[in-house]
Design a protein around this motif. Structure first.
Motif, PDB file in Angstrom:
ATOM      1  N   LYS A  59       0.826  -1.204   0.000  1.00 21.62           N
ATOM      2  CA  LYS A  59       0.000   0.000   0.000  1.00 21.62           C
ATOM      3  C   LYS A  59       0.863   1.258   0.000  1.00 21.62           C
ATOM      4  O   LYS A  59       0.551   2.230  -0.691  1.00 21.62           O
ATOM      5  CB  LYS A  59      -0.937   0.010   1.209  1.00 21.62           C
ATOM      6  CG  LYS A  59      -2.102  -0.937   1.075  1.00 21.62           C
ATOM      7  CD  LYS A  59      -2.963  -0.891   2.328  1.00 21.62           C
ATOM      8  CE  LYS A  59      -4.062  -1.917   2.285  1.00 21.62           C
ATOM      9  NZ  LYS A  59      -4.881  -1.901   3.513  1.00 21.62           N
ATOM     10  N   LEU A  63       0.845   4.026  -2.938  1.00 20.76           N
ATOM     11  CA  LEU A  63       0.572   5.426  -2.625  1.00 20.76           C
ATOM     12  C   LEU A  63       1.674   6.325  -3.162  1.00 20.76           C
ATOM     13  O   LEU A  63       1.398   7.395  -3.724  1.00 20.76           O
ATOM     14  CB  LEU A  63       0.403   5.605  -1.121  1.00 20.76           C
ATOM     15  CG  LEU A  63       0.022   7.003  -0.650  1.00 20.76           C
ATOM     16  CD1 LEU A  63      -1.292   7.454  -1.262  1.00 20.76           C
ATOM     17  CD2 LEU A  63      -0.061   7.040   0.857  1.00 20.76           C
ATOM     18  N   ASN A  64       2.917   5.896  -3.020  1.00 23.86           N
ATOM     19  CA  ASN A  64       4.033   6.681  -3.557  1.00 23.86           C
ATOM     20  C   ASN A  64       3.966   6.761  -5.078  1.00 23.86           C
ATOM     21  O   ASN A  64       4.255   7.809  -5.661  1.00 23.86           O
ATOM     22  CB  ASN A  64       5.366   6.095  -3.103  1.00 23.86           C
ATOM     23  CG  ASN A  64       5.616   6.335  -1.627  1.00 23.86           C
ATOM     24  OD1 ASN A  64       5.094   7.271  -1.048  1.00 23.86           O
ATOM     25  ND2 ASN A  64       6.403   5.466  -1.030  1.00 23.86           N
ATOM     26  N   ARG A  67       1.223   9.242  -5.929  1.00 20.50           N
ATOM     27  CA  ARG A  67       1.696  10.612  -5.683  1.00 20.50           C
ATOM     28  C   ARG A  67       2.604  11.082  -6.814  1.00 20.50           C
ATOM     29  O   ARG A  67       2.503  12.212  -7.280  1.00 20.50           O
ATOM     30  CB  ARG A  67       2.444  10.681  -4.360  1.00 20.50           C
ATOM     31  CG  ARG A  67       1.536  10.765  -3.165  1.00 20.50           C
ATOM     32  CD  ARG A  67       2.295  11.193  -1.916  1.00 20.50           C
ATOM     33  NE  ARG A  67       1.352  11.396  -0.836  1.00 20.50           N
ATOM     34  CZ  ARG A  67       1.314  10.671   0.264  1.00 20.50           C
ATOM     35  NH1 ARG A  67       2.189   9.704   0.443  1.00 20.50           N
ATOM     36  NH2 ARG A  67       0.424  10.915   1.193  1.00 20.50           N
ATOM     37  N   ILE A  77      -1.668  14.775  -4.589  1.00 20.74           N
ATOM     38  CA  ILE A  77      -2.668  13.724  -4.356  1.00 20.74           C
ATOM     39  C   ILE A  77      -3.706  14.167  -3.337  1.00 20.74           C
ATOM     40  O   ILE A  77      -4.886  13.849  -3.446  1.00 20.74           O
ATOM     41  CB  ILE A  77      -1.990  12.403  -3.924  1.00 20.74           C
ATOM     42  CG1 ILE A  77      -2.999  11.270  -3.825  1.00 20.74           C
ATOM     43  CG2 ILE A  77      -1.318  12.525  -2.603  1.00 20.74           C
ATOM     44  CD1 ILE A  77      -3.248  10.600  -5.102  1.00 20.74           C
ATOM     45  N   GLU A  78      -3.280  14.963  -2.352  1.00 19.54           N
ATOM     46  CA  GLU A  78      -4.206  15.437  -1.330  1.00 19.54           C
ATOM     47  C   GLU A  78      -5.278  16.337  -1.942  1.00 19.54           C
ATOM     48  O   GLU A  78      -6.429  16.304  -1.535  1.00 19.54           O
ATOM     49  CB  GLU A  78      -3.441  16.183  -0.228  1.00 19.54           C
ATOM     50  CG  GLU A  78      -2.550  15.289   0.625  1.00 19.54           C
ATOM     51  CD  GLU A  78      -1.252  14.865  -0.059  1.00 19.54           C
ATOM     52  OE1 GLU A  78      -0.847  15.493  -1.054  1.00 19.54           O
ATOM     53  OE2 GLU A  78      -0.648  13.883   0.413  1.00 19.54           O
TER      54      GLU A  78
END
Length: 136
Positions: A59, A63-64, A67, A77-78
């Motif tokens: 995960k 996620l990296n 991003r 990404i946020e």
């Protein structure tokens, strides 16, 4: 950097080898029929922990990657995940619907002919009036 690598042979004996990291990519095939019941129970306890550890690691890697994908296109990404997208108003096709019926004595009482009949229209019809008399 060499790494010690443990594995079970088919006859149940353990063997230790000094392997370069490249060989760590190779799968070690276990013959479960050679393991004792306590060894199988120990393995059974280790499997869920290893699955959980790998899921957490995977995960984080995903996620990296996401991003980096967003950053390459100029986004964080946020910002994409907050749901605070600018809302674009789409103009409605029509607009205000024209009035079709109007009370003969009180011009403020209007009805487009859509939806439920207003009370004043129902009262007009109950008194014996006709919708044709209310047409604009």
């Amino acid at each position: 950097m060499p790494v010690f690598y443990f594995y079970l042979l088919k006859n149940g004996f353990r063997q230790i080898k000094l392997l370069p990291p490249v060989y760590l990519l190779l799968e070690v095939i276990m013959d479960l029929s050679t393991l004792s019941v306590p060894q199988l129970r120990e393995l059974q306890q280790q499997i869920p922990l290893e699955i959980k550890r790998r899921e957490v690691q995977e995960k984080a890697e995903i996620l990296n990657e996401v991003r980096a994908f967003a950053k390459a296109r100029g986004y964080a990404i946020e910002d994409l995940l907050t749901g605070k997208e600018p809302k674009v108003k789409v103009p409605s096709a029509g607009g205000k619907v024209k009035v079709k019926y109007r009370h003969p004595q009180n011009a403020e009482l209007e009805w487009t002919g859509r939806g439920r009949k207003p009370k004043w229209v129902e009262a007009w019809l109950a008194e014996g009036g006709s919708l044709d008399n209310l047409l604009v």
